[in-house]
Design an enzyme around this catalytic site. Structure first.
Site, short mmCIF file in Angstrom:
data_model
loop_
_atom_site.label_atom_id
_atom_site.label_comp_id
_atom_site.label_asym_id
_atom_site.label_seq_id
_atom_site.Cartn_x
_atom_site.Cartn_y
_atom_site.Cartn_z
N GLU A 199 -3.66 4.30 -8.50
CA GLU A 199 -4.99 4.80 -8.16
C GLU A 199 -5.10 6.25 -8.61
OE1 GLU A 199 -8.02 5.96 -4.55
OE2 GLU A 199 -6.38 4.53 -4.11
N HIS A 235 -1.88 11.41 -1.72
CA HIS A 235 -3.20 10.86 -1.44
C HIS A 235 -4.24 11.94 -1.18
CE1 HIS A 235 -6.43 9.31 1.18
NE2 HIS A 235 -6.32 8.21 0.44
N HIS A 261 0.83 -1.20 0.00
CA HIS A 261 0.00 0.00 0.00
C HIS A 261 0.87 1.26 0.00
CE1 HIS A 261 -3.28 2.55 2.13
NE2 HIS A 261 -3.58 2.44 0.86
N ASP A 283 -1.05 6.65 -5.17
CA ASP A 283 -2.10 7.62 -5.49
C ASP A 283 -1.51 8.72 -6.36
OD1 ASP A 283 -4.14 6.58 -3.46
OD2 ASP A 283 -2.41 6.99 -2.20
N GLU A 335 0.91 -0.17 -4.82
CA GLU A 335 -0.21 0.74 -5.07
C GLU A 335 0.26 2.14 -4.74
OE1 GLU A 335 -3.71 3.15 -3.53
OE2 GLU A 335 -1.86 2.50 -2.54
#
Length: 257
Positions: free
Chosen positions: A112, A53, A11, A40, A38
């Site tokens: 993402e 994020h 993450h 952002d 992952e």
């Protein structure tokens, strides 16, 4: 349906062991044995894709207020000190740098799409077009584009690129079936708390994989894989090595902990 990604995804690069969405986090994730990450991604005011994020800078950088700044200003921020003095001076990361790092290491990346307010469609299209240059014809994509924003996924879809897409959901809604069909998403990324055996089976029935976020406890991991999920996004940096050689045998999981 064939799930093409690793079972465990780190993450925001390094989970709970490094400042999120920084190159240092990805470096740590690789050291911990992770092969998929992952992150952002947003657009700066001058349309540079960068990792962050929140809509504001306060929590994870030395800046304050809106993240809608040009890249020159963003690049001068400290994105590591908030986490630990050991990471003092760690800069905000550009997507370009992260992609090159991941590809050099032979890893996968879940991008993402996390738009600044009012930039959903534009950011989705920009992410898809940027990643397309790294796709190799005839080879599986090393990337996955995901978002809670259907508008962002629409932008990625309209870019007409080869990068796969997935719909992120915090809570289940029945309209999701129509969304993944219309936007040709290859899978779902679900809040791990809603990934029941029945829902996972329904997703598999329409040939969509199920990745979940953000599960950190061994008991939850065992339950999730028993429920049939394909991949787990986690903050726990021990799983990649602790679960090495994970064996799925019908309803039983052998866990090397």
């Amino acid at each position: 349906m064939k799930y093409p990604y690793p079972k465990f995804i780190a993450h925001r690069g390094g989970g709970n062991a490094a400042p999120e969405n920084t190159l240092a986090a990805f470096e740590l994730g690789v050291e911990k044995g992770y092969t998929m990450f992952e992150c952002d991604v947003k657009l700066s005011a001058d349309e540079t894709l960068f990792l962050l994020h929140d809509d504001t800078l306060d929590r994870t950088t030395s800046g304050q207020g809106s993240a809608k700044l040009d890249w020159q200003r963003l690049s001068q921020l400290d994105a590591g000190s908030w986490f630990s003095a050991n990471f003092q001076g760690e800069p905000v990361a550009r997507l370009d740098d992260i992609v090159h790092f991941v590809l050099k290491k032979g890893c996968f990346l879940n991008v993402e799409i996390k738009p600044n307010p009012g930039q959903d469609y534009k950011t989705g299209m920009a992410c898809a077009k940027f990643l397309q240059q790294f796709e190799q014809e005839g080879k599986p994509s090393p990337f996955l584009l995901s978002s809670f924003s259907e508008e962002a996924l629409q932008g990625a879809y309209d870019a007409h690129t080869a990068t796969p897409r997935a719909l992120l959901l915090d809570e289940w809604r029945d309209s999701a079936w129509e969304t993944v069909s219309a936007l040709e998403c290859v899978g779902f990324v679900l809040n791990y708390q809603i990934a029941s055996q029945e829902l996972v089976a329904q997703c598999h029935m329409i040939d969509r994989f199920v990745m979940v976020y953000t599960a950190n406890e061994p008991r939850d991991i065992k339950r999730l894989f028993n429920n049939g999920v394909d991949g787990v996004i986690t903050d726990n940096m021990n799983f990649a090595q602790s679960y090495e050689g994970l064996m799925l045998q019908k309803s039983q999981i052998k866990i090397g902990l």
